[in-house]
Design an enzyme around this catalytic site. Structure first.
Site, PDB file in Angstrom:
ATOM      1  N   GLU A 137       1.061  -1.076   0.194  1.00  0.00           N
ATOM      2  CA  GLU A 137       0.710   0.191   0.508  1.00  0.00           C
ATOM      3  C   GLU A 137       1.044   1.581  -0.269  1.00  0.00           C
ATOM      4  OE1 GLU A 137      -2.343  -0.371   3.848  1.00  0.00           O
ATOM      5  OE2 GLU A 137      -3.395   2.051   2.866  1.00  0.00           O
ATOM      6  N   LYS A 180       4.789   0.017   9.827  1.00  0.00           N
ATOM      7  CA  LYS A 180       4.766   1.550   9.173  1.00  0.00           C
ATOM      8  C   LYS A 180       3.951   3.068  10.395  1.00  0.00           C
ATOM      9  CE  LYS A 180       2.855  -0.021   4.652  1.00  0.00           C
ATOM     10  NZ  LYS A 180       2.283  -0.285   3.928  1.00  0.00           N
ATOM     11  N   ARG A 195       5.733 -13.262   9.293  1.00  0.00           N
ATOM     12  CA  ARG A 195       6.220 -11.691   8.903  1.00  0.00           C
ATOM     13  C   ARG A 195       7.291 -11.900   9.552  1.00  0.00           C
ATOM     14  NH1 ARG A 195       2.164  -7.542   8.928  1.00  0.00           N
ATOM     15  NH2 ARG A 195       3.653  -6.060   9.525  1.00  0.00           N
TER      16      ARG A 195
HETATM   17  P1  ATP Z   1       2.883  -2.390   7.930  1.00  0.00           P
HETATM   18  O1  ATP Z   1       1.824  -3.391   9.042  1.00  0.00           O
HETATM   19  O2  ATP Z   1       4.385  -2.217   8.487  1.00  0.00           O
HETATM   20  O3  ATP Z   1       2.082  -1.437   7.871  1.00  0.00           O
HETATM   21  P2  ATP Z   1       2.059  -3.631   5.738  1.00  0.00           P
HETATM   22  O4  ATP Z   1       1.530  -4.934   6.028  1.00  0.00           O
HETATM   23  O5  ATP Z   1       0.262  -3.077   6.411  1.00  0.00           O
HETATM   24  O6  ATP Z   1       2.567  -3.148   6.809  1.00  0.00           O
HETATM   25  P3  ATP Z   1       1.878  -3.592   3.284  1.00  0.00           P
HETATM   26  O7  ATP Z   1       1.906  -1.944   2.208  1.00  0.00           O
HETATM   27  O8  ATP Z   1       0.254  -3.886   2.956  1.00  0.00           O
HETATM   28  O9  ATP Z   1       2.242  -3.065   4.836  1.00  0.00           O
HETATM   29  O10 ATP Z   1       2.287  -4.820   2.433  1.00  0.00           O
HETATM   30  C1  ATP Z   1       3.574  -5.450   1.619  1.00  0.00           C
HETATM   31  C2  ATP Z   1       3.677  -6.494   1.675  1.00  0.00           C
HETATM   32  O11 ATP Z   1       4.077  -6.856   2.565  1.00  0.00           O
HETATM   33  C3  ATP Z   1       2.118  -8.052   2.007  1.00  0.00           C
HETATM   34  O12 ATP Z   1       2.607  -8.722   1.107  1.00  0.00           O
HETATM   35  C4  ATP Z   1       2.899  -8.151   3.243  1.00  0.00           C
HETATM   36  O13 ATP Z   1       2.045  -8.382   3.939  1.00  0.00           O
HETATM   37  C5  ATP Z   1       4.446  -7.608   3.504  1.00  0.00           C
HETATM   38  N1  ATP Z   1       5.077  -7.647   4.968  1.00  0.00           N
HETATM   39  C6  ATP Z   1       4.777  -6.278   5.697  1.00  0.00           C
HETATM   40  N2  ATP Z   1       5.363  -6.157   7.532  1.00  0.00           N
HETATM   41  C7  ATP Z   1       6.070  -7.881   6.715  1.00  0.00           C
HETATM   42  C8  ATP Z   1       6.870  -8.361   7.940  1.00  0.00           C
HETATM   43  N3  ATP Z   1       7.423  -7.338   8.782  1.00  0.00           N
HETATM   44  N4  ATP Z   1       7.297  -9.661   7.347  1.00  0.00           N
HETATM   45  C9  ATP Z   1       6.643  -9.950   6.391  1.00  0.00           C
HETATM   46  N5  ATP Z   1       5.962 -10.017   5.288  1.00  0.00           N
HETATM   47  C10 ATP Z   1       5.257  -7.940   5.105  1.00  0.00           C
HETATM   48 MG    MG Z   2      -1.212  -3.238   4.767  1.00  0.00          MG
END
Ligand code: ATP
Ligand code: MG
Length: 557
Positions: free
Chosen positions: A36, A272, A262
């Site tokens: 995102e 984030k 994760r």
């Molecule tokens: P955050 O929780 O930091 O806001 P998010 O999952 O909301 O991260 P996205 O932009 O939706 O952020 O993530 C893009 C991709 O990265 C998704 O497929 C998500 O599952 C993966 N991802 C995000 N954080 C991790 C993590 N700590 N370990 C592995 N994959 C991750």
């Molecule tokens: Mg997300």
């Protein structure tokens, strides 16, 4: 651990892919990385990038970069640009153009109409509070909205009017009609469209209704022909909804979702929202502060894409807890830099030494290779002079037992040069050591002294030749492994006050033309990288990437 890269290690996702290829279910694979654009990517995203793009590379498939841009309030072009830069910097290239969920808004709308026509979606007028109330809890079934049995015709009319902007933000939603008693709360008639008048970075003001993430994601995957849709474990409970949507619309492709754990990295945070808090509250200088676990921060710190990719390999992919100590990341980086960084000398905390038995104005230069294992890196001349800098820490007036560095009356080897004895200590009025008077043994250039053993070797620089440099000594951002473990305590309480120490030091003149993002090993000190933002040739700024050894391991016993 050896510094040779690990061979490909299998994991449950590879096992699934192997089976799908063997059975002919798929002839090749298509994955995607779906961020995102609402912040900068962090090390957790790097894990996901290495997985998705890495699989596509290994299996000669494709990987798309798709922005999940369904939350216009939080999204920006700046974030979208930085994400693309990060993926490329990590060494990956997406298939074709960058994709955007917003490219599919019209198709998503038409699929919602199809669900309505099938009696599988309805417009609900409950307020958000009522909707929460009706949803029930983990232990209590939800109850049906009074609007659930609206006719197809009425729903079609209302949904068209939602799109047309006739209703206020938040006053109505379109919901999937699934099961308000489902044990899985995600299946209790989830909202799939909401009314929100927000300018969108791509579609501007064209839409005032936006599709929800769960509804958008599965359809976007299907439209792109994704074969394996890989996401983190928190989406496991959303998988039934992913499948329900695709099972109930006319779409020729049904990707399968697989979840992995994760990455949680000790001594830092991977959220984030919390990273944004660090930026907003100015605990760091920005998203690319070298202490940040963002890809931009790691890059500016001097981490290499190869080192990060190697880290991703070492931590593996599974469904079990993936909490990893920072030392694992640091050692992957260190091992990569060990092989690629030329060696030079630098002084971080200078102490002046005058060589009393060396002629003033005379310079004696010796050649030194840039890398012990890589003669092809070449060599430079290291000039020796009457006045030199040594590291203040390498001298002690009252050293502990076993001290091998310099003390009054003691000797050390100057790296690439003579053996030197300290004869006299000069102090200021306050009693601080400000200069040493030393003498060299002229017979010890390239050979051992006769009749005695000198074990210690220290680095040094000629005062006449060294370049002044700003040196930024970075350390971990937090003092505890899990700064956000206790939800009642602000994680900022655990910020490491010594995570940045800036010093004025000296470096060898041979680095004078280094461009930004040039990496070196400063002998005995660690790996350093010229700063991406502030470094100028002639006005060097170095960031410490990582120390030579894991000093945290030592401190913790
Ligand atoms: P955050 O929780 O930091 O806001 P998010 O999952 O909301 O991260 P996205 O932009 O939706 O952020 O993530 C893009 C991709 O990265 C998704 O497929 C998500 O599952 C993966 N991802 C995000 N954080 C991790 C993590 N700590 N370990 C592995 N994959 C991750
Ligand atoms: Mg997300």
């Amino acid at each position: 651990m050896s510094s040779a890269p690990l061979p490909v290690i299998s994991n449950f996702i590879r096992t699934i892919i192997d089976a799908d290829l063997a059975s002919g279910k798929h002839r090749s694979i298509v994955t995607r990385f779906p961020p995102e654009p609402n912040g900068y990517l962090h090390v957790g995203h790097a894990k996901s990038i290495c997985l998705n793009f890495g699989l596509a590379q290994d299996y000669q498939g494709k990987c798309n970069l798709r922005f999940d841009d369904t939350n216009p309030e939080k999204e920006s072009e700046e974030y979208a640009q930085s994400i693309q830069d990060d993926v490329r910097w990590l060494g990956f290239q997406w298939d074709g153009e960058v994709r955007w969920a917003s490219d599919y808004f019209e198709q998503l709308y038409q699929y919602a109409v199809e669900l309505i026509q099938k009696g599988l979606a309805y417009v609900d007028d409950l307020t958000p509070e009522q909707m929460r109330e009706y949803r029930g809890t983990l232990t209590r079934a939800g109850k049906n909205s009074p609007y659930r049995e609206r006719s197809v015709a009425e729903n079609l009319g209302l949904f068209a009017r939602m799109r047309g902007g006739e209703f206020a933000d938040g006053s109505r939603v379109l919901r999937a009609k699934i099961d308000m008693a489902s044990g899985n709360i995600n299946m209790r008639d989830p909202a799939i469209y909401r009314i929100r008048r927000v300018h969108h970075i791509r579609t501007g003001d064209k839409w005032c209704i936006y599709p929800m993430y769960d509804y958008t994601h599965c359809i976007s995957d299907a439209l792109e022909g994704i074969t394996h849709s890989l996401c983190t474990l928190e989406f496991e409970d959303h998988r039934p909804l992913y499948d329900w949507v695709l099972d109930n619309i006319t779409i020729p492709c049904h990707p399968r979702q697989y979840e992995f754990s994760r990455l949680e990295l000790h001594y830092t945070i991977t959220s984030k929202r919390k990273l944004l808090q660090l930026v907003n509250e100015k605990h760091v200088s920005g998203w690319d502060d070298p202490r940040m676990p963002t890809i931009q921060g790691m890059r500016r710190r001097g981490y290499t894409p190869e080192g990060i990719r190697e880290f991703a390999k070492r931590i593996g992919i599974s469904k079990s807890d993936n909490t990893v100590d920072m030392a694992v990341l640091e050692s992957a980086i260190r091992e990569d830099l060990e092989a690629r960084a030329p060696r030079v000398m630098a002084i971080v905390n200078p102490l002046k030494v005058v060589i009393t038995n060396f002629v003033a104005g005379q310079t004696e230069s010796r050649e030194a290779g840039f890398h012990p294992q890589h003669p092809e890196f070449g060599a430079r001349l290291v000039p020796f002079n009457k006045d030199i800098w040594i590291e203040a820490d390498d001298f002690s007036e009252s050293p502990p037992a076993g001290w091998q560095r310099l003390t009054v009356g003691g000797e050390v080897r100057l790296r690439y040069s003579y053996i030197m004895r300290c004869d006299e200590v000069i102090k200021d009025a306050a009693g601080n050591v400000i200069e040493l008077r030393c003498s060299i043994d002229a017979e010890t250039l390239g050979k051992n002294p006769v009749g005695r053993k000198v074990k210690g070797v220290i680095h040094w620089l000629s005062c006449t030749h060294a370049l002044p440099a700003e040196i930024r000594l970075y350390d971990r951002l937090f003092t505890v492994p899990e700064p956000d473990a206790d939800k009642t305590i602000d994680f900022c309480t655990y910020l490491n006050p010594d995570s940045l120490v800036t010093t004025r030091g000296w470096v060898e003149a041979c680095v004078k033309d280094a461009i930004p993002e040039t990496r070196y090993q400063f002998e005995r000190l660690g790996y350093f990288c010229t700063d991406r933002r502030d470094h100028r040739p002639g006005k060097p700024v170095f960031n410490r990437t990582v120390t030579l050894k894991d000093h945290w391991a030592k401190e913790q016993g």
